[in-house]
Design a protein around this motif. Sequence first.
Motif, PDB file in Angstrom:
ATOM      1  N   MET A  95       8.172  13.324   4.574  1.00 21.14           N
ATOM      2  CA  MET A  95       7.055  12.841   5.384  1.00 21.14           C
ATOM      3  C   MET A  95       6.194  11.861   4.596  1.00 21.14           C
ATOM      4  N   ALA A  96       5.950  12.157   3.319  1.00 21.55           N
ATOM      5  CA  ALA A  96       5.156  11.260   2.480  1.00 21.55           C
ATOM      6  C   ALA A  96       5.866   9.917   2.333  1.00 21.55           C
ATOM      7  N   GLY A  97       7.185   9.955   2.188  1.00 20.69           N
ATOM      8  CA  GLY A  97       7.951   8.712   2.069  1.00 20.69           C
ATOM      9  C   GLY A  97       7.879   7.887   3.338  1.00 20.69           C
ATOM     10  N   ILE A  98       7.978   8.551   4.489  1.00 21.59           N
ATOM     11  CA  ILE A  98       7.908   7.840   5.767  1.00 21.59           C
ATOM     12  C   ILE A  98       6.520   7.216   5.947  1.00 21.59           C
ATOM     13  N   LEU A  99       5.480   7.975   5.616  1.00 22.77           N
ATOM     14  CA  LEU A  99       4.122   7.450   5.752  1.00 22.77           C
ATOM     15  C   LEU A  99       3.896   6.275   4.806  1.00 22.77           C
ATOM     16  N   ALA A 100       4.412   6.381   3.581  1.00 21.17           N
ATOM     17  CA  ALA A 100       4.260   5.280   2.626  1.00 21.17           C
ATOM     18  C   ALA A 100       5.001   4.048   3.143  1.00 21.17           C
ATOM     19  N   LEU A 101       6.184   4.243   3.718  1.00 25.24           N
ATOM     20  CA  LEU A 101       6.962   3.124   4.263  1.00 25.24           C
ATOM     21  C   LEU A 101       6.201   2.463   5.408  1.00 25.24           C
ATOM     22  N   LEU A 102       5.597   3.269   6.283  1.00 27.31           N
ATOM     23  CA  LEU A 102       4.820   2.723   7.400  1.00 27.31           C
ATOM     24  C   LEU A 102       3.609   1.940   6.899  1.00 27.31           C
ATOM     25  N   MET A 103       2.969   2.455   5.848  1.00 26.21           N
ATOM     26  CA  MET A 103       1.802   1.748   5.309  1.00 26.21           C
ATOM     27  C   MET A 103       2.206   0.392   4.734  1.00 26.21           C
TER      28      MET A 103
ATOM     29  N   ALA B  35       4.888  -1.356   5.557  1.00 26.47           N
ATOM     30  CA  ALA B  35       5.317  -2.204   6.668  1.00 26.47           C
ATOM     31  C   ALA B  35       4.102  -2.751   7.416  1.00 26.47           C
ATOM     32  N   GLY B  36       3.103  -1.911   7.621  1.00 32.43           N
ATOM     33  CA  GLY B  36       1.894  -2.351   8.317  1.00 32.43           C
ATOM     34  C   GLY B  36       1.158  -3.417   7.532  1.00 32.43           C
ATOM     35  N   THR B  37       1.069  -3.233   6.235  1.00 36.15           N
ATOM     36  CA  THR B  37       0.403  -4.227   5.389  1.00 36.15           C
ATOM     37  C   THR B  37       1.170  -5.543   5.423  1.00 36.15           C
ATOM     38  N   GLY B  38       2.495  -5.449   5.330  1.00 37.08           N
ATOM     39  CA  GLY B  38       3.319  -6.663   5.371  1.00 37.08           C
ATOM     40  C   GLY B  38       3.176  -7.383   6.698  1.00 37.08           C
ATOM     41  N   ALA B  39       3.186  -6.637   7.796  1.00 31.01           N
ATOM     42  CA  ALA B  39       3.057  -7.246   9.117  1.00 31.01           C
ATOM     43  C   ALA B  39       1.690  -7.910   9.262  1.00 31.01           C
ATOM     44  N   THR B  40       0.658  -7.252   8.749  1.00 30.89           N
ATOM     45  CA  THR B  40      -0.691  -7.827   8.819  1.00 30.89           C
ATOM     46  C   THR B  40      -0.749  -9.146   8.058  1.00 30.89           C
ATOM     47  N   LEU B  41      -0.168  -9.185   6.869  1.00 29.62           N
ATOM     48  CA  LEU B  41      -0.155 -10.412   6.080  1.00 29.62           C
ATOM     49  C   LEU B  41       0.605 -11.522   6.804  1.00 29.62           C
ATOM     50  N   VAL B  42       1.751 -11.177   7.398  1.00 26.67           N
ATOM     51  CA  VAL B  42       2.548 -12.188   8.111  1.00 26.67           C
ATOM     52  C   VAL B  42       1.760 -12.759   9.278  1.00 26.67           C
ATOM     53  N   PHE B  43       1.164 -11.884  10.089  1.00 27.81           N
ATOM     54  CA  PHE B  43       0.401 -12.371  11.243  1.00 27.81           C
ATOM     55  C   PHE B  43      -0.831 -13.163  10.812  1.00 27.81           C
TER      56      PHE B  43
END
Length: 45
Positions: free
Chosen positions: A23-31, A33-41
Amino acid sequence: MKNKENKVKTVKYDKGQVFVKIMAGILALLMVAGTGATLVFALMA
């Protein structure tokens, strides 16, 4: 008797630990991915 009980408790604890790590790994991956998506947008805008 005591050895069997200790083994059962250890197995349950190990399964819980693995679940928490997954679960910690999935949450870290989502964080990440979210940061990367925010930077791209932000760069596209």
